[in-house]
Design a protein around this motif. Structure first.
Motif, PDB file in Angstrom:
ATOM      1  N   VAL B  79     133.791 -60.172 -45.881  1.00 41.71           N
ATOM      2  CA  VAL B  79     134.989 -59.831 -45.098  1.00 41.71           C
ATOM      3  C   VAL B  79     136.134 -59.294 -45.953  1.00 41.71           C
ATOM      4  N   MET B  80     136.090 -59.521 -47.251  1.00 45.11           N
ATOM      5  CA  MET B  80     137.137 -58.937 -48.105  1.00 45.11           C
ATOM      6  C   MET B  80     136.590 -57.652 -48.725  1.00 45.11           C
ATOM      7  N   ASN B  81     136.195 -56.769 -47.868  1.00 45.08           N
ATOM      8  CA  ASN B  81     135.628 -55.496 -48.312  1.00 45.08           C
ATOM      9  C   ASN B  81     136.722 -54.422 -48.425  1.00 45.08           C
ATOM     10  N   GLU B  82     136.319 -53.210 -48.800  1.00 46.09           N
ATOM     11  CA  GLU B  82     137.314 -52.161 -49.044  1.00 46.09           C
ATOM     12  C   GLU B  82     138.115 -51.827 -47.792  1.00 46.09           C
ATOM     13  N   GLN B  83     137.439 -51.779 -46.660  1.00 45.46           N
ATOM     14  CA  GLN B  83     138.147 -51.427 -45.427  1.00 45.46           C
ATOM     15  C   GLN B  83     139.199 -52.492 -45.077  1.00 45.46           C
ATOM     16  N   ALA B  84     138.823 -53.748 -45.259  1.00 44.49           N
ATOM     17  CA  ALA B  84     139.770 -54.831 -44.989  1.00 44.49           C
ATOM     18  C   ALA B  84     140.941 -54.776 -45.973  1.00 44.49           C
ATOM     19  N   LEU B  85     140.635 -54.517 -47.240  1.00 45.03           N
ATOM     20  CA  LEU B  85     141.694 -54.427 -48.241  1.00 45.03           C
ATOM     21  C   LEU B  85     142.667 -53.300 -47.905  1.00 45.03           C
ATOM     22  N   ARG B  86     142.127 -52.174 -47.425  1.00 45.89           N
ATOM     23  CA  ARG B  86     143.009 -51.058 -47.060  1.00 45.89           C
ATOM     24  C   ARG B  86     143.959 -51.457 -45.928  1.00 45.89           C
ATOM     25  N   ALA B  87     143.452 -52.205 -44.960  1.00 47.99           N
ATOM     26  CA  ALA B  87     144.318 -52.682 -43.875  1.00 47.99           C
ATOM     27  C   ALA B  87     145.379 -53.644 -44.429  1.00 47.99           C
ATOM     28  N   PHE B  88     144.952 -54.532 -45.325  1.00 43.40           N
ATOM     29  CA  PHE B  88     145.877 -55.491 -45.927  1.00 43.40           C
ATOM     30  C   PHE B  88     146.993 -54.773 -46.700  1.00 43.40           C
ATOM     31  N   VAL B  89     146.602 -53.838 -47.554  1.00 44.73           N
ATOM     32  CA  VAL B  89     147.586 -53.104 -48.368  1.00 44.73           C
ATOM     33  C   VAL B  89     148.546 -52.334 -47.472  1.00 44.73           C
TER      34      VAL B  89
ATOM     35  N   MET D  40     145.461 -62.102 -38.331  1.00 47.39           N
ATOM     36  CA  MET D  40     145.338 -62.625 -39.686  1.00 47.39           C
ATOM     37  C   MET D  40     145.950 -61.706 -40.741  1.00 47.39           C
ATOM     38  N   LEU D  41     146.098 -60.418 -40.451  1.00 45.49           N
ATOM     39  CA  LEU D  41     146.703 -59.492 -41.419  1.00 45.49           C
ATOM     40  C   LEU D  41     148.145 -59.128 -41.050  1.00 45.49           C
ATOM     41  N   LEU D  70     145.800 -68.173 -31.212  1.00 48.33           N
ATOM     42  CA  LEU D  70     145.051 -67.158 -30.463  1.00 48.33           C
ATOM     43  C   LEU D  70     145.055 -65.870 -31.289  1.00 48.33           C
ATOM     44  N   HIS D  71     143.872 -65.447 -31.698  1.00 51.09           N
ATOM     45  CA  HIS D  71     143.777 -64.259 -32.540  1.00 51.09           C
ATOM     46  C   HIS D  71     143.731 -63.021 -31.642  1.00 51.09           C
ATOM     47  N   THR D  72     144.895 -62.413 -31.479  1.00 47.64           N
ATOM     48  CA  THR D  72     145.054 -61.285 -30.555  1.00 47.64           C
ATOM     49  C   THR D  72     145.025 -59.968 -31.327  1.00 47.64           C
ATOM     50  N   VAL D  73     143.839 -59.524 -31.673  1.00 52.51           N
ATOM     51  CA  VAL D  73     143.706 -58.334 -32.525  1.00 52.51           C
ATOM     52  C   VAL D  73     143.936 -57.067 -31.700  1.00 52.51           C
ATOM     53  N   PHE D  74     144.943 -56.305 -32.112  1.00 47.93           N
ATOM     54  CA  PHE D  74     145.179 -55.038 -31.413  1.00 47.93           C
ATOM     55  C   PHE D  74     145.188 -53.855 -32.378  1.00 47.93           C
ATOM     56  N   GLU D  75     144.819 -54.093 -33.632  1.00 48.64           N
ATOM     57  CA  GLU D  75     144.709 -53.024 -34.638  1.00 48.64           C
ATOM     58  C   GLU D  75     143.741 -53.508 -35.712  1.00 48.64           C
ATOM     59  N   HIS D  76     143.208 -52.584 -36.502  1.00 51.45           N
ATOM     60  CA  HIS D  76     142.262 -52.942 -37.568  1.00 51.45           C
ATOM     61  C   HIS D  76     141.134 -53.837 -37.039  1.00 51.45           C
ATOM     62  N   HIS D  77     140.632 -53.517 -35.844  1.00 58.29           N
ATOM     63  CA  HIS D  77     139.623 -54.379 -35.220  1.00 58.29           C
ATOM     64  C   HIS D  77     138.402 -54.609 -36.120  1.00 58.29           C
ATOM     65  N   ALA D  78     138.008 -53.565 -36.847  1.00 62.92           N
ATOM     66  CA  ALA D  78     136.758 -53.667 -37.607  1.00 62.92           C
ATOM     67  C   ALA D  78     136.818 -54.751 -38.676  1.00 62.92           C
ATOM     68  N   VAL D  79     138.009 -54.970 -39.223  1.00 60.34           N
ATOM     69  CA  VAL D  79     138.091 -55.920 -40.334  1.00 60.34           C
ATOM     70  C   VAL D  79     138.651 -57.276 -39.923  1.00 60.34           C
ATOM     71  N   MET D  80     139.319 -57.350 -38.784  1.00 55.24           N
ATOM     72  CA  MET D  80     139.797 -58.668 -38.339  1.00 55.24           C
ATOM     73  C   MET D  80     138.802 -59.214 -37.317  1.00 55.24           C
ATOM     74  N   ASN D  81     137.579 -59.332 -37.766  1.00 54.90           N
ATOM     75  CA  ASN D  81     136.513 -59.831 -36.893  1.00 54.90           C
ATOM     76  C   ASN D  81     136.365 -61.352 -37.025  1.00 54.90           C
ATOM     77  N   GLU D  82     135.408 -61.904 -36.294  1.00 50.30           N
ATOM     78  CA  GLU D  82     135.276 -63.360 -36.277  1.00 50.30           C
ATOM     79  C   GLU D  82     134.964 -63.932 -37.658  1.00 50.30           C
ATOM     80  N   GLN D  83     134.092 -63.240 -38.389  1.00 54.47           N
ATOM     81  CA  GLN D  83     133.718 -63.750 -39.703  1.00 54.47           C
ATOM     82  C   GLN D  83     134.937 -63.783 -40.638  1.00 54.47           C
TER      83      GLN D  83
END
Lengths: 178, 178, 178, 178
Positions: B79-89, D40-41, D70-83
């Motif tokens: 879950v701490m992959n490049e795509q996630a890091l880009r969102a975080f940054v 989470m981000l 409540l994890h209300t993801v409305f952006e960066h869906h691909a990386v703010m997944n359940e895992q």
């Protein structure tokens, strides 16, 4: 960074707390002096300036960096007297020496504060090993900036030691010489 | 201060964010490098390490001090992959370059993290102008200590400039030469 | 939560700041009273207690919640006098009324402090609309806990209003009645 | 205080963390529900919202106040997944139940977030014992205000208990009935 390459005026004080003998800048030549000018009833001094002075006092080797408080009372003179300051220093558990800036007898601004041209409190002054003012700032200064200046000045001490004693490279308290 | 007078191992990364071209320590020789190793899901990194890296980035002249983030993922790799890091940054508005430490393919610890012997995140590494590790610390480091080391190292730059060009005394960014 | 279902002893004061006329608990019956006992040279009061009192003062409707400071000097009497307190209140920009607890002439503990059995400063006392002590705490109290008690007590005011005037459900300042 | 006397829409979730069985508002009728909607981000969630939810969770009796994330993801869906959320909840040591708001399959805004008309994250929603929304706020809310509302609502529980069982006056967790 606001800097002044001027000789630091000597401190003019009526009393010192937390030290056995009066302190003069002249006697501290060879050391860096961090001078924190404050008033005990100044909120910015209590919340930011004094805690920073305490952190500096705890972070650097007293052999190279001397931290001094200076009580520069320019208002509410009647209640920010020596007895009140002693209670304040006791309650806030300040450990570094604190001098009382000398009133001039007819104006509000005490003598040292006037000699330095301080605009108010808190004011941070950093004086190098040769007695020159290297930082003079009214208000808040970041720990990074204070640290950077102290590190640079300490490097001079180390370099000086190296020249005078052919010292090896090494680390000295909070900085390192290669 | 924990110091290591060892040459800093080269960074081994799979990608860089916030920069157009890959970054190597070799190409940064002559500058101080502040390397902040973190993981995006490490609470201590988010609350302390990354804000400090940002303050350093904003406080020092980029001509002399380079701040680099390094994403040293040693857990939760999926879950701490490049795509996630880009969102975080993006969300945390980090502006300094961030490299992704290279996995070794079969162990948890990525290659740069292993080469430096880092114990975890956050870890702060400061590398001097000659490429030597001058600070290597796991956990929190005070701004005063970071500032002091950077100020001492910057003084070398100024001193070096003075030697090579007979430069006058003066102030350079966050420190002063007399 | 430490609670006392005892009638709040009347305040015994020698002077009041930030108010035109002396204040008595008797005259405040029907309102909740938040009493913050402090000393101007008490670090915990300055860093935590007084800012919390100020937040309470700004967050609740003065028609229902009265915030009072009480200067309960039990040490350093000579320097924490009325003139010094006036300078302190001015410099810290306190807006709520502050009373000076009455010395008893021969002991250190002033009269109101003794009547409440306060252990030191800061002490927070919350008195309900009927004049009973509902919270009495030495040291820090969280805003959540203070808020919860005030919300519960305000609900009584709203309920009382509802009974006496068949009022509709609604929201009153910082709380709501259904 | 922004209040809504509307029935709280039921939660629509795809999974729950930190609980053995799915949670519904219907099953929580009779308790106050504090619903903290976050991503989470989202920096403001991490620095303010989540720590406040944790403080509420630790300060109030779980028999009367239920705290839900409540994890209300409305952006960066691909990386703010359940895992990723599971790793986040583990690293930040969250103890209260956290639900994952249900995506609607073709829009960015998940179903519960849309049903509540949330503007973003963090959003704090407080639902009373009868299932009505009593606070609905985007951004930061002070602990004093949250505490006051919870205290007022808890008073209803106590009053209800008193009516149904002729209970004596007393204190219940974080509030008191006279």
């Amino acid at each position: 960074m606001q800097t002044h390459s001027v000789p630091a005026p000597e401190l003019r004080t009526t009393a010192w707390l937390n030290t056995d003998a009066p302190i003069s800048l002249a006697a501290l030549r060879g050391k860096i002096v961090v001078l924190h000018a404050f008033q005990m009833l100044c909120p910015g001094c209590v919340s930011h300036g004094i805690p920073q002075a305490q952190r500096i006092f705890e972070s650097f080797d007293a052999a190279h960096v001397t931290v001094l408080g200076l009580h520069t009372v320019f208002e509410h003179h009647a209640v920010m007297n020596e007895q009140a300051l002693r209670a304040f220093v006791h309650e806030y558990r300040l450990r570094f020496p604190v001098g009382i800036d000398q009133p001039d007898g007819h104006e509000d601004i005490p003598l040292t504060m006037r000699a330095y041209g301080m605009r108010g409190t808190p004011t941070l002054v950093i004086i190098d090993q040769q007695g020159f003012v290297r930082l003079h700032r009214f208000g808040q200064v970041s720990d990074l900036e204070v640290g950077a200046l102290l590190g640079a000045l300490l490097q001079q001490t180390v370099a000086g030691n190296a020249r005078s004693a052919a010292a090896d490279a090494g680390c000295d308290g909070n900085q390192c010489a290669k």
